[in-house]
Structure formats: C-alpha cells, structure tokens
Design a protein around this motif. Structure first.
Motif, PDB file in Angstrom:
ATOM      1  N   TYR A  29      43.981  49.120  70.433  1.00  0.00           N
ATOM      2  CA  TYR A  29      43.515  49.985  69.349  1.00  0.00           C
ATOM      3  C   TYR A  29      42.024  50.302  69.405  1.00  0.00           C
ATOM      4  CZ  TYR A  29      48.016  48.308  67.716  1.00  0.00           C
ATOM      5  OH  TYR A  29      49.343  47.989  67.639  1.00  0.00           O
ATOM      6  N   GLY A  30      41.395  50.085  70.546  1.00  0.00           N
ATOM      7  CA  GLY A  30      40.015  50.503  70.718  1.00  0.00           C
ATOM      8  C   GLY A  30      38.998  49.524  70.144  1.00  0.00           C
ATOM      9  N   GLY A  31      37.738  49.905  70.253  1.00  0.00           N
ATOM     10  CA  GLY A  31      36.635  49.083  69.791  1.00  0.00           C
ATOM     11  C   GLY A  31      35.534  49.029  70.834  1.00  0.00           C
ATOM     12  N   SER A  32      34.368  48.509  70.438  1.00  0.00           N
ATOM     13  CA  SER A  32      33.262  48.363  71.384  1.00  0.00           C
ATOM     14  C   SER A  32      33.255  46.985  72.032  1.00  0.00           C
ATOM     15  CB  SER A  32      31.920  48.600  70.668  1.00  0.00           C
ATOM     16  OG  SER A  32      31.855  49.909  70.151  1.00  0.00           O
ATOM     17  N   PRO A  51      38.012  46.204  78.767  1.00  0.00           N
ATOM     18  CA  PRO A  51      38.773  47.465  78.705  1.00  0.00           C
ATOM     19  C   PRO A  51      39.522  47.695  80.009  1.00  0.00           C
ATOM     20  CG  PRO A  51      36.432  47.902  78.958  1.00  0.00           C
ATOM     21  CD  PRO A  51      36.559  46.428  78.725  1.00  0.00           C
ATOM     22  N   CYS A  55      41.954  53.410  80.755  1.00  0.00           N
ATOM     23  CA  CYS A  55      42.400  53.371  79.361  1.00  0.00           C
ATOM     24  C   CYS A  55      41.326  52.633  78.561  1.00  0.00           C
ATOM     25  CB  CYS A  55      43.746  52.664  79.242  1.00  0.00           C
ATOM     26  SG  CYS A  55      45.111  53.749  78.870  1.00  0.00           S
ATOM     27  N   PRO A  56      40.199  53.249  78.256  1.00  0.00           N
ATOM     28  CA  PRO A  56      39.075  52.539  77.636  1.00  0.00           C
ATOM     29  C   PRO A  56      39.368  52.007  76.246  1.00  0.00           C
ATOM     30  CG  PRO A  56      38.700  54.920  77.660  1.00  0.00           C
ATOM     31  CD  PRO A  56      39.923  54.674  78.488  1.00  0.00           C
ATOM     32  N   THR A  57      40.445  52.461  75.603  1.00  0.00           N
ATOM     33  CA  THR A  57      40.777  51.964  74.268  1.00  0.00           C
ATOM     34  C   THR A  57      41.701  50.756  74.316  1.00  0.00           C
ATOM     35  OG1 THR A  57      42.655  53.490  74.099  1.00  0.00           O
ATOM     36  CG2 THR A  57      40.534  54.271  73.284  1.00  0.00           C
ATOM     37  N   CYS A 432      47.944  56.542  79.029  1.00  0.00           N
ATOM     38  CA  CYS A 432      48.239  56.097  77.676  1.00  0.00           C
ATOM     39  C   CYS A 432      49.359  55.059  77.752  1.00  0.00           C
ATOM     40  CB  CYS A 432      48.649  57.270  76.775  1.00  0.00           C
ATOM     41  SG  CYS A 432      50.215  58.060  77.243  1.00  0.00           S
ATOM     42  N   ASP A 436      51.362  54.014  72.005  1.00  0.00           N
ATOM     43  CA  ASP A 436      50.384  54.918  71.395  1.00  0.00           C
ATOM     44  C   ASP A 436      51.082  55.919  70.489  1.00  0.00           C
ATOM     45  OD1 ASP A 436      48.287  53.693  72.655  1.00  0.00           O
ATOM     46  OD2 ASP A 436      48.141  55.154  74.279  1.00  0.00           O
ATOM     47  N   LYS A 440      47.250  59.880  68.611  1.00  0.00           N
ATOM     48  CA  LYS A 440      46.308  59.372  69.604  1.00  0.00           C
ATOM     49  C   LYS A 440      46.460  60.113  70.929  1.00  0.00           C
ATOM     50  CE  LYS A 440      44.793  55.012  71.712  1.00  0.00           C
ATOM     51  NZ  LYS A 440      45.000  53.546  71.729  1.00  0.00           N
ATOM     52  N   ARG A 444      43.625  62.666  72.936  1.00  0.00           N
ATOM     53  CA  ARG A 444      43.194  62.530  74.334  1.00  0.00           C
ATOM     54  C   ARG A 444      43.499  63.801  75.122  1.00  0.00           C
ATOM     55  NH1 ARG A 444      43.855  57.078  77.414  1.00  0.00           N
ATOM     56  NH2 ARG A 444      42.055  58.068  78.386  1.00  0.00           N
TER      57      ARG A 444
END
Length: 479
Positions: A29-32, A51, A55-57, A432, A436, A440, A444
C-alpha cells in the motif's frame, strides 16, 4: 510500545533455531519508509522493508520463522498499520496480522509466503494457497459504475484534451520511409499523422507497426523491397503496397486503403474512446476545419486513452464512491488477459517469450497475435522485461536494421539497443499486483508513457497477466 514476548527469530538476528522457514512479508500500500515488527522480534525491533523493483508501492522483506503462530504489524511513515486483506485479530497490541506456519508447509498466507532459493512451476503448484475471500461487486453496482462513467464521457468533449501548449509532429507522405523512422526515434514518438500536400489533407498515420512490417519484408528473400530502395522508398509508396502485404498476413485486408481515423474537437470523449478501441490504434488525431468541405484542416492534438483516463480520475477524484467499481481488486473483475490456471482451457492465452528467442519471432508474434507488447520471462515465468511495438524504432538508430538478421538477433540483444528508450522513471517494466484496486491501476496507467501493466506475483515477479489501457475502457464501457 510493546511488551517483550517470546522470540522465534528472523534472518537478520543470527539466531540459530531448527526448522526455520523463510517467509516473505508484503506491504502493498505504498509509503516512504516501511518497517515490520512482530512477536518474532519481541515487538522491539523494526525490520526495514524494501520497495520491490518496478513496483515502488510494494514493500517486502524475508524473515526466517519457526513453525507455529505469529503476530506482526507494519510501521509505515511513523504510523502503526495492519493489512486488512490478511488475517488479523484485535489483541493486547491493537489490531495485528497473524500467520500460521505449518510444519509441512501445507498452508500459506496469500501475502506472506515461504521463500525458496529457486522457484519452479512445481514449487508453486505443489503449495496450497489459503486465500482470503475476494470481495465481489453486485451487478447493480457494476451497472451504476458503467452508466456514470459513460455519462461523463458523453458529456465531455475532445476539446478538453487540448493542452495549453504542445508540439504535434506530422510527416509528409513524400519523404523517405527511412527518414520518417529516424524522426520517430529521435522524437521518441510511436506514430505520426501523414500529410498529403497534393490533396491538402491528412491521409493516415505512420506507426511502429509499419516499421515491423517493413523489417519483416526486408527479411523475406522473395521481397521486392531492398535496403537500397528503402533509402528512397516514400511513405506514399509504402502505404500503397501495405494493403497487399496485410492481405498476405491475415487474409482480411480490404482492397483499398483504410480511411484516416480521426476526431473533431467537439466530438464526445466517448466517441474518441470508441474510435480508438474499434480501430485498434494507440491514438487518434484531433483535426479541425473551419470550412464545411473539410479544407484547410488543422491538426490540434493526438488524443490517447491515457489522456481520457486522466479526465475520469480528475472528475471522480473527490467522489470515487460514486463509482463503486474503483475499489474492487482487479482479480475480482473481468479485466485484462490472465495466465490460465491449471485445468482452465478457456480464455485468451497470454503471449510470452524467453530472452533468447529471436527478434523475428517477437515481431511475428506482435503482428499475428495482434498485441502491442510481449512480456519477456525467465524459465520460471518471472518477468525480466517487456518488448513493445514502439521498441522497434530503436533499430532506426545508426541504421541498425541494415546490419542485423531478425532470426539471428535475440530479444535480449534487441533490448540492449533500446534500454534507455520507453522507460518511465528509469523503469521499463510497469507492474501491479492482483490485489491492487482498479483505482490504483487506473492511476498508474494515467502516467505519461504507460500503456499497460504486467500483473506479477509479489516477490517472485512471476507473470500472472497483463492489463492495457484498452482493457480498462472496454470494461468501463462494457464493450
């Protein structure tokens, strides 16, 4: 925050315990900054998650756990989170996810899976997947979503797609084909409208598919088209011979050239979308003429499904609940092309190739299967790259097409020629997950240059399917 509990160990602690099982934890679900903690760290250590490439999320980490019952939680950008799509309980530490590891590895959570050093078809097929129930949407909600999407597209026009300022490239039909493809490559565009100065109108488009057909014709020993003729062969001459060539390929080409598919600035977005879908083109020119006879046409823009998708997302940004379908996971709706499961024989098959396959085989598959891209996979069907129609224009650089044999050059070698082309933020493969949501996926696909997403298994990147812009609009409009 948490009291200490019995430790079962993880791979970074150097604790030696019997029967430790490598488990892959996923936060999709993403985030830093994302961390994992749980009963196996005594709730005191935060394990950093990385990550996933392409798929960086999606964040992942592998921990070695002993068989038994474990609780865990995610620490995302300073907040404690749990994944409500995995098993969870409400206990002493709030809502936490749970996982049970059987001694025989006969039960696996859908987003927490055993990790093997080397995965094969048998490794995956022999494991029983105990998945959470997939949410379904009612026929009424599906119909409401489609009706509202169609209403929006019908009430808005192609004029709204026009940017404040832009550059649109058109090619004269009298220039050489070779020069035209150099222009496509240098400008980084997959296609361009064709202008006939004698007729005073736009008469068609030149696309990457034309270059594919030309290369295949050059490789045909019985061809009348030589490399020398390609230097002076005009676009007009190529288009005249293309109909005969297409008839040889599929037997369905008409005996006269197809008319240019275009739209006017006041055509509805729905009409624009339907023209793209029915004509199987990547974009349609937006052409305006102030005269009734269509003389003195002006090329205003090239409309794409991506731009229309951006309009939909902007319109429903603060009212996404009015389209219930947006919150559905893509695995629960009839969208895209999926790899058939064991025992399934129906549905469209997904074309994939190994990197050692020949470029000629790839070009033939692009034409005969009528697809715009082919996932390139390893022996375990894990995604390595994607070869698309637009990649072929890289062969125009330094006249590479004149120095190769299609059946001798591998896809891997061809991809080396276009490794810097068609990449989005340094990533050529846009991916993806099956979990997802449609919303979402649409976000993308609305990114510049993205025309498709490869559906992969988290962690292994094993290809499960592919979703294109065309697939999304066919689903939204029910066509």
């Amino acid at each position: 925050m948490f009291a200490s509990g019995p430790e079962t160990g993880h791979e970074n602690r150097g604790v030696s315990r019997p029967l430790l099982v490598p488990m892959r934890f996923i936060w999709p679900y993403g985030g830093s900054r994302v961390f994992l903690t749980g009963s196996f760290t005594r709730w005191s250590e935060h394990i950093p998650m990385s990550p996933m490439e392409g798929c960086p999320t999606v964040f992942q980490v592998i921990c070695s756990l002993s068989p038994g019952y474990h609780q865990f939680k995610f620490f995302v950008d300073g907040e404690w989170r749990h994944d409500d799509r995995q098993p969870f309980v409400n206990g002493n530490y709030g809502v936490v996810n749970t996982v049970f590891i059987a001694r025989e590895l006969d039960v696996v959570s859908p987003s927490v899976s055993p990790e093997a050093p080397s995965r094969s078809h048998m490794d995956v097929d022999d494991v029983f997947i105990c998945s959470e129930p997939v949410p379904t949407i009612s026929d009424a909600d599906l119909e409401v979503s489609r009706q509202r999407a169609a209403t929006f597209l019908s009430r808005h026009t192609a004029y709204e797609l026009l940017p404040d300022s832009s550059k649109v490239i058109a090619l004269d039909v009298n220039i050489a084909v070779k020069q035209a493809f150099h222009i496509l490559h240098e400008q980084g565009i997959p296609m361009a409208p064709l202008w006939d100065s004698f007729k005073g109108q736009f008469v068609g488009v030149l696309s990457a598919l034309d270059f594919i057909l030309i290369l295949r014709e050059l490789g045909n020993h019985g061809s009348n088209l030589t490399e020398e003729e390609l230097e002076t062969h005009t676009i007009s001459a190529w288009k005249e011979g293309k109909v005969h060539l297409r008839r040889q390929i599929d037997g369905n080409a008409r005996s006269y050239p197809r008319c240019l598919v275009h739209a006017g600035p006041y055509d509805s977005l729905k009409d624009v979308v339907l023209k793209i879908l029915r004509s199987k083109v990547a974009m349609v020119p937006i052409i305006h003429s102030a005269s009734q006879d269509g003389s003195f046409p002006q090329l205003l823009n090239l409309a794409t499904l991506s731009e229309v998708l951006k309009c939909i997302l902007r319109h429903f940004k603060h009212s996404s609940s009015s389209l219930p379908i947006l919150q559905q996971p893509i695995c629960s709706i009839p969208l895209g092309t999926w790899v058939p499961k064991i025992g399934e024989s129906n549905g469209q098959s997904l074309a994939m190739l190994r990197p050692n396959a020949s470029l000629g085989a790839a070009l033939s598959l692009l034409v005969q299967a009528d697809v715009s891209s082919i996932p390139i996979v390893d022996e375990n069907d894990s995604l390595l790259d994607v070869y698309s129609r637009s990649d072929i224009t890289a062969l125009a650089k330094d006249k590479a097409y004149a120095q190769i044999c299609l059946d001798e050059m591998s896809i891997h070698q061809a991809l080396q020629l276009c490794q810097d082309a068609n990449s989005i933020n340094g990533q050529r493969c846009q991916m993806c997950l099956r979990s997802d949501t449609l919303h979402k996926v649409m976000e993308r696909l609305a990114s510049p240059g993205v025309r498709r997403l490869v559906i992969v298994e988290a962690g292994s990147k094993r290809v499960e399917g592919i979703i294109s812009l065309s697939d999304v609009f066919r689903f939204l409009l029910g066509v």
